[in-house]
Scaffold this motif. Sequence first.
Motif, PDB file in Angstrom:
ATOM      1  N   CYS A  82       0.826  -1.213   0.000  1.00 56.13           N
ATOM      2  CA  CYS A  82       0.000   0.000   0.000  1.00 56.13           C
ATOM      3  C   CYS A  82       0.858   1.260   0.000  1.00 56.13           C
ATOM      4  O   CYS A  82       0.512   2.254  -0.655  1.00 56.13           O
ATOM      5  N   VAL A  83       1.967   1.237   0.730  1.00 54.20           N
ATOM      6  CA  VAL A  83       2.906   2.368   0.670  1.00 54.20           C
ATOM      7  C   VAL A  83       3.450   2.511  -0.747  1.00 54.20           C
ATOM      8  O   VAL A  83       3.525   3.619  -1.293  1.00 54.20           O
ATOM      9  N   TRP A  84       3.835   1.391  -1.357  1.00 59.54           N
ATOM     10  CA  TRP A  84       4.326   1.408  -2.738  1.00 59.54           C
ATOM     11  C   TRP A  84       3.266   1.968  -3.672  1.00 59.54           C
ATOM     12  O   TRP A  84       3.572   2.807  -4.534  1.00 59.54           O
ATOM     13  N   SER A  85       2.016   1.526  -3.524  1.00 63.03           N
ATOM     14  CA  SER A  85       0.937   1.994  -4.398  1.00 63.03           C
ATOM     15  C   SER A  85       0.757   3.496  -4.280  1.00 63.03           C
ATOM     16  O   SER A  85       0.562   4.196  -5.288  1.00 63.03           O
ATOM     17  N   LEU A  96      11.399   5.205 -10.027  1.00 61.46           N
ATOM     18  CA  LEU A  96      12.491   4.470  -9.397  1.00 61.46           C
ATOM     19  C   LEU A  96      12.005   3.203  -8.694  1.00 61.46           C
ATOM     20  O   LEU A  96      12.815   2.365  -8.293  1.00 61.46           O
ATOM     21  N   LEU A  97      10.693   3.068  -8.541  1.00 57.65           N
ATOM     22  CA  LEU A  97      10.152   1.963  -7.764  1.00 57.65           C
ATOM     23  C   LEU A  97      10.091   0.681  -8.587  1.00 57.65           C
ATOM     24  O   LEU A  97       9.840   0.716  -9.795  1.00 57.65           O
ATOM     25  N   PRO A  98      10.275  -0.455  -7.941  1.00 58.96           N
ATOM     26  CA  PRO A  98      10.116  -1.727  -8.655  1.00 58.96           C
ATOM     27  C   PRO A  98       8.655  -1.933  -9.060  1.00 58.96           C
ATOM     28  O   PRO A  98       7.743  -1.368  -8.457  1.00 58.96           O
ATOM     29  N   GLU A  99       8.445  -2.724 -10.071  1.00 57.60           N
ATOM     30  CA  GLU A  99       7.109  -2.986 -10.594  1.00 57.60           C
ATOM     31  C   GLU A  99       6.437  -4.095  -9.800  1.00 57.60           C
ATOM     32  O   GLU A  99       7.038  -5.124  -9.501  1.00 57.60           O
ATOM     33  N   HIS A 107      -0.523  -9.320 -14.486  1.00 57.18           N
ATOM     34  CA  HIS A 107      -0.935  -7.916 -14.381  1.00 57.18           C
ATOM     35  C   HIS A 107       0.100  -7.116 -13.599  1.00 57.18           C
ATOM     36  O   HIS A 107       0.606  -7.564 -12.572  1.00 57.18           O
ATOM     37  N   ARG A 108       0.396  -5.928 -14.094  1.00 60.15           N
ATOM     38  CA  ARG A 108       1.348  -5.029 -13.457  1.00 60.15           C
ATOM     39  C   ARG A 108       0.622  -3.791 -12.955  1.00 60.15           C
ATOM     40  O   ARG A 108      -0.187  -3.217 -13.675  1.00 60.15           O
ATOM     41  N   GLY A 109       0.943  -3.405 -11.745  1.00 59.23           N
ATOM     42  CA  GLY A 109       0.343  -2.200 -11.214  1.00 59.23           C
ATOM     43  C   GLY A 109      -0.346  -2.432  -9.891  1.00 59.23           C
ATOM     44  O   GLY A 109      -0.461  -3.566  -9.407  1.00 59.23           O
ATOM     45  N   ASP A 283       1.935 -14.798  -4.168  1.00 63.96           N
ATOM     46  CA  ASP A 283       1.311 -14.670  -5.484  1.00 63.96           C
ATOM     47  C   ASP A 283       1.875 -13.515  -6.291  1.00 63.96           C
ATOM     48  O   ASP A 283       1.505 -13.328  -7.456  1.00 63.96           O
ATOM     49  N   VAL A 284       2.723 -12.713  -5.662  1.00 62.46           N
ATOM     50  CA  VAL A 284       3.177 -11.480  -6.303  1.00 62.46           C
ATOM     51  C   VAL A 284       4.698 -11.396  -6.261  1.00 62.46           C
ATOM     52  O   VAL A 284       5.358 -12.090  -5.484  1.00 62.46           O
ATOM     53  N   ARG A 285       5.224 -10.518  -7.090  1.00 59.63           N
ATOM     54  CA  ARG A 285       6.658 -10.259  -7.078  1.00 59.63           C
ATOM     55  C   ARG A 285       6.895  -8.807  -7.479  1.00 59.63           C
ATOM     56  O   ARG A 285       6.021  -8.154  -8.051  1.00 59.63           O
ATOM     57  N   PHE A 286       8.082  -8.324  -7.134  1.00 59.75           N
ATOM     58  CA  PHE A 286       8.508  -6.986  -7.558  1.00 59.75           C
ATOM     59  C   PHE A 286       9.629  -7.134  -8.565  1.00 59.75           C
ATOM     60  O   PHE A 286      10.570  -7.907  -8.363  1.00 59.75           O
ATOM     61  N   GLU A 287       9.529  -6.381  -9.649  1.00 66.06           N
ATOM     62  CA  GLU A 287      10.566  -6.405 -10.683  1.00 66.06           C
ATOM     63  C   GLU A 287      11.142  -5.008 -10.851  1.00 66.06           C
ATOM     64  O   GLU A 287      10.419  -4.015 -10.854  1.00 66.06           O
ATOM     65  N   ARG A 288      12.453  -4.958 -11.011  1.00 66.13           N
ATOM     66  CA  ARG A 288      13.095  -3.677 -11.270  1.00 66.13           C
ATOM     67  C   ARG A 288      12.654  -3.112 -12.612  1.00 66.13           C
ATOM     68  O   ARG A 288      12.561  -3.863 -13.594  1.00 66.13           O
ATOM     69  N   PRO A 289      12.342  -1.815 -12.706  1.00 70.42           N
ATOM     70  CA  PRO A 289      11.938  -1.245 -13.989  1.00 70.42           C
ATOM     71  C   PRO A 289      13.093  -1.256 -14.971  1.00 70.42           C
ATOM     72  O   PRO A 289      14.249  -1.258 -14.589  1.00 70.42           O
TER      73      PRO A 289
END
Length: 289
Positions: A82-85, A96-99, A107-109, A283-289
């Motif tokens: 939620c902070v990331w969102s 600068l934030l990971p995806e 789905h991304r976002g 179920d989720v992951r973060f990817e570097r942009p």
Amino acid sequence: MLSNSVAATFDLLGDRLTLTILRLAFVEHSRRFSQWSDRTGAPPAVLTARLAALVDAGVLVRDRAEYRLTPLGLDTWEILVCVWSWQREWTPEWALLPEFVHTDCGHRGPPVLMCRGCGRTVTPHDTDVELDRDALWHITSGRRRSAARSAPPARVDARFDEIMEAIGDRWSAAVTGLALAGVRRFSEFRVALHMSPTTLTERLTRLVEAGILDRPETDAREYRLTPRGRALFGVFAFLLAWSNQAHPQNPEPGLRIHHRDCGAVLIPALRCRGCDAVLGRTDVRFERP
């Protein structure tokens, strides 16, 4: 005497460096002191104190030279999402934030906040907040860490500077939380929080300057949440839910969010915008942009 669980949660997690430690633990799997030190540039004594506080709170466990997230620590992931969102939508550092990616559907976002009880989407307009005035005094009383200890990390790509205006100390968090609960007038904030007019004016002014609150020209004593401020609802909902989990032995915190549609106390969850699946941590992951 047991401390208020909400106050203890904001004292622990309402801090730039602490959020950065957790973000690096999740996204980059940082486990060693040297990894956090290299990424943040935080003074060794400050970093040691933050790690010790997370260990004492049961968020991390130390195993020789490594620190690992406990089950309670792993459950902070929804707060960080939620902070990331919020940062992704409302701060200039979004690039600068990971995806954020839902692995199953791709789905991304940002995900959607939902009520785990009834499965419906939840916004601040769909909820009522139950406040215990005595509990609010406990939330805002007590000693906070000094400004020097709250200094931001020297080197990190997303430093949480802007969201700290809303959650970086008990007073600001309480004012923002009351605004999310529907409080608008200066006198209502003051009665609820037992704040001096000077302190309350200073906090409200900072929140206006941060774009979280707005003062209508027609009424200088009223403060309304901006869209930027209302978007913090998910952060507060998950912080409150996590505080109840982290402090099950404490008395009632005096602060509850009720989902109006189903009538139950809100147990927040995240849902994918792409496929409507309820999201779990794995179920989720973060990817570097």
